[in-house]
Design a protein around this motif. Structure first.
Motif, short mmCIF file in Angstrom:
data_model
loop_
_atom_site.label_atom_id
_atom_site.label_comp_id
_atom_site.label_asym_id
_atom_site.label_seq_id
_atom_site.Cartn_x
_atom_site.Cartn_y
_atom_site.Cartn_z
N MET A 404 0.81 -1.21 0.00
CA MET A 404 0.00 0.00 0.00
C MET A 404 0.85 1.27 0.00
N HIS A 405 1.94 1.26 0.74
CA HIS A 405 2.72 2.48 0.90
C HIS A 405 3.94 2.53 -0.02
N GLN A 406 4.00 1.63 -0.98
CA GLN A 406 5.04 1.74 -2.00
C GLN A 406 4.68 2.85 -2.98
N SER A 407 5.65 3.31 -3.73
CA SER A 407 5.38 4.34 -4.74
C SER A 407 4.56 3.75 -5.87
N ILE A 408 3.90 4.60 -6.63
CA ILE A 408 3.08 4.14 -7.75
C ILE A 408 3.92 3.37 -8.78
N PRO A 409 5.13 3.82 -9.14
CA PRO A 409 5.93 3.02 -10.08
C PRO A 409 6.25 1.62 -9.55
N GLU A 410 6.51 1.49 -8.25
CA GLU A 410 6.78 0.16 -7.69
C GLU A 410 5.55 -0.72 -7.77
N GLN A 411 4.40 -0.17 -7.41
CA GLN A 411 3.16 -0.93 -7.53
C GLN A 411 2.86 -1.28 -8.98
N GLY A 412 3.09 -0.31 -9.87
CA GLY A 412 2.80 -0.53 -11.28
C GLY A 412 3.65 -1.62 -11.88
N LYS A 413 4.94 -1.67 -11.53
CA LYS A 413 5.82 -2.71 -12.06
C LYS A 413 5.37 -4.09 -11.60
N TRP A 414 4.97 -4.18 -10.32
CA TRP A 414 4.52 -5.47 -9.81
C TRP A 414 3.23 -5.91 -10.51
N LEU A 415 2.27 -4.99 -10.64
CA LEU A 415 1.00 -5.33 -11.30
C LEU A 415 1.21 -5.67 -12.77
N LYS A 416 2.16 -5.00 -13.41
CA LYS A 416 2.44 -5.31 -14.81
C LYS A 416 2.92 -6.75 -14.95
N GLN A 417 3.77 -7.21 -14.02
CA GLN A 417 4.23 -8.59 -14.06
C GLN A 417 3.07 -9.56 -13.85
N VAL A 418 2.18 -9.23 -12.91
CA VAL A 418 1.04 -10.11 -12.61
C VAL A 418 0.13 -10.23 -13.82
N VAL A 419 -0.23 -9.09 -14.42
CA VAL A 419 -1.16 -9.09 -15.55
C VAL A 419 -0.52 -9.75 -16.77
N THR A 420 0.77 -9.48 -17.00
CA THR A 420 1.46 -10.10 -18.12
C THR A 420 1.46 -11.63 -17.98
N GLY A 421 1.70 -12.12 -16.77
CA GLY A 421 1.67 -13.56 -16.55
C GLY A 421 0.29 -14.16 -16.77
N TYR A 422 -0.74 -13.46 -16.32
CA TYR A 422 -2.11 -13.96 -16.49
C TYR A 422 -2.49 -13.98 -17.96
N PHE A 423 -2.18 -12.90 -18.67
CA PHE A 423 -2.49 -12.86 -20.10
C PHE A 423 -1.68 -13.88 -20.89
N GLY A 424 -0.46 -14.15 -20.44
CA GLY A 424 0.37 -15.12 -21.14
C GLY A 424 -0.26 -16.49 -21.21
N TYR A 425 -1.09 -16.82 -20.23
CA TYR A 425 -1.78 -18.12 -20.24
C TYR A 425 -3.19 -18.00 -20.80
#
Length: 492
Positions: A404-425
């Protein structure tokens, strides 16, 4: 058959590990130069290891292919230091440690010495398997799945032995078996199922669920099945050591007399061997001798789907399969094993009988639906299972709460990895709506998390959508149509 070491087998070349390499003179000022050199040497060493190992594996495969009934009496010498090194680098670097508490990075600090010692213990018979650490992961239905986490050296040796045994069993396993096999993926199984239903006269689908398969495997039968092809007593003893090592939970080591320990490196191969003899060979023989119409079979580990032209065939196969599995200590889940009317004529047949739309069934994370294309042709639609998507979104919510208290770029990078992995399958044709739903769910949860950081937050939806567009991948279809990929991999 005696299959021993050849004198021409390449030996082990003694070199320093990457971590012990001498630093270059430029390293104190330009550290990346030294690191790049280490990586290059490591890659070169792995290439050399694979070249020496692959030659031996090729000979094993050729022997297994030419002599289908022969037993291999000498295999352990193929578990070389080179193969152990390749097995080590194939492991996940950030995987959870086992009962030994040893992490991948710790073992790497003296890799060559550790591997030489491990190789010596394995070949002297002094190697001892440690108990696996019990860990639980949540399932989509809210239950917990028990996973066995092996010690690091057990993972290395298991992977090395699995590589050698795969060279034999890949010549034996049947074409409709896809789970945990080299060069075969869940999407290959999904493609085969799609093409089978679309090109054969399939009107009924039997969705098979074996109850607690990995926990119910009969070890006596498993040993007998392995001995059909493997006669090296040292390999057989290693397998028995892993099966009997036990599981550590709450400080107590317990050992069941059955099961293969789901989560261990060797477990998928042993499961495939078990089902090859229990189900695959029997089902292939039943299709050839008993079926009166078309019949397709797709198996991914213990997930099985069987398609039939005639309902009578389906019900006879169901009854015969129940008896067959009981002989080998397995049983069908009564609520999850079911027969559904499915295929190109299912909608018309059910409408003529005054019934509703054709039922759906699930396979490998997707729900398969009878539908029509825009031109009115029969079309199988694959949609992400809604229960698993909800479970995934719940996990992401928990992850966002921790960040919650991470910066927006840190959160965004993590979410990008999650969504990329989900879409990959999940980014398969006909599944666009589920991709949009998943991405919208991520966006809504991210906005809620950012709102919670401050009572004066004024994050409007237009601004939030711009933020999502900056970081989250677009919901685009990434996989080809099943017919296209299936035709490339199966040139016949």
């Amino acid at each position: 058959m005696m299959y021993g070491r050849r004198k021409s087998d390449p030996g082990v070349v003694a070199t320093k590990s990457a971590n012990n390499a001498e630093p270059s003179a430029a390293e104190p000022v330009e550290p990346r130069t030294g690191i790049k050199g280490n990586v290059d040497r490591q890659s070169t060493r792995q290439a050399q290891d694979w070249e020496s190992v692959s030659q031996a594996l090729a000979r094993i495969r050729q022997a297994a292919k030419l002599r289908k009934k022969e037993r291999f009496t000498s295999l352990l010498h193929h578990v070389s230091v080179d193969l152990l090194r390749l097995s080590f680098f194939a492991l996940k670097k950030d995987a959870a440690p086992g009962v030994d508490g040893l992490a991948w990075r710790d073992y790497e600090t003296n890799l060559e010495g550790n591997l030489e010692d491990l190789h010596d213990r394995v070949h002297r018979g002094a190697y001892r398997a440690l108990p696996s650490r019990r860990q639980y992961i949540p399932k989509a239905d809210g239950r917990q799945r028990p996973i066995a986490v092996c010690a690091l050296e057990d993972k290395i040796v298991q992977r090395a032995v699995a590589v050698v045994l795969n060279a034999i069993y890949e010549e034996d396993f049947l074409g409709f078996s896809y789970g945990f096999r080299p060069k075969r993926s869940p999407h290959d199984a999904l493609d085969a199922l799609y093409v089978g239903i679309d090109t054969k006269k399939v009107n009924w689908i039997l969705e098979v669920d074996i109850r607690s398969f990995f926990d119910e495997v009969n070890r006596d039968w498993l040993a007998r099945f392995v001995e059909h092809r493997i006669a090296d007593p040292r390999i057989l003893r290693l397998i028995q050591k892993w099966l009997k090592a036990g599981v550590l939970e709450n400080g107590v080591v317990t050992d069941s007399e059955k099961g293969t320990g789901q989560g261990t490196v060797i477990s998928p191969l042993l499961a495939n061997i078990y089902l090859h003899y229990v189900f695959d060979l029997w089902a292939q023989r039943w299709r050839r001798r008993e079926a009166t119409g078309d019949m397709i079979i797709v198996r991914y580990a213990d997930d099985i789907v069987v398609g039939f032209e005639h309902e009578s065939d389906a019900r006879r196969f169901w009854a015969a399969m129940r008896e067959r599995l009981q002989k080998f200590s397995l049983s069908l889940h009564p609520n999850k094993t079911r027969l559904v009317e499915f295929g190109r004529f299912a909608a018309a047949n059910r409408k003529r009988r005054g019934l509703g739309k054709p039922e759906t069934f699930a396979f490998l994370g997707f729900t398969l639906v009878c539908s029509q294309s825009r031109r009115g042709r029969f079309l199988i639609k694959r949609r992400s299972r809604s229960d698993r998507m909800k479970a995934k979104l719940k996990d992401i919510s928990n992850g966002l709460r921790q960040r919650m208290h991470q910066s927006i770029p840190e959160q965004g990078k993590w979410l990008k990895q999650v969504v990329t992995g989900y879409f990959g399958y999940h980014a398969v044709p006909t599944n666009s709506a589920a991709l949009v739903t998943f991405r919208d769910g991520i966006t809504a949860r991210w906005r809620w998390t950012l709102h919670r950081r401050s009572q004066k937050s004024a994050l409007t939806w237009p601004r939030m959508k711009k933020l999502a567009n900056d970081w989250l991948p677009k919901p685009l279809i990434l996989h080809p149509w099943p017919h296209q990929r299936f035709a490339v991999k199966h040139l016949r």
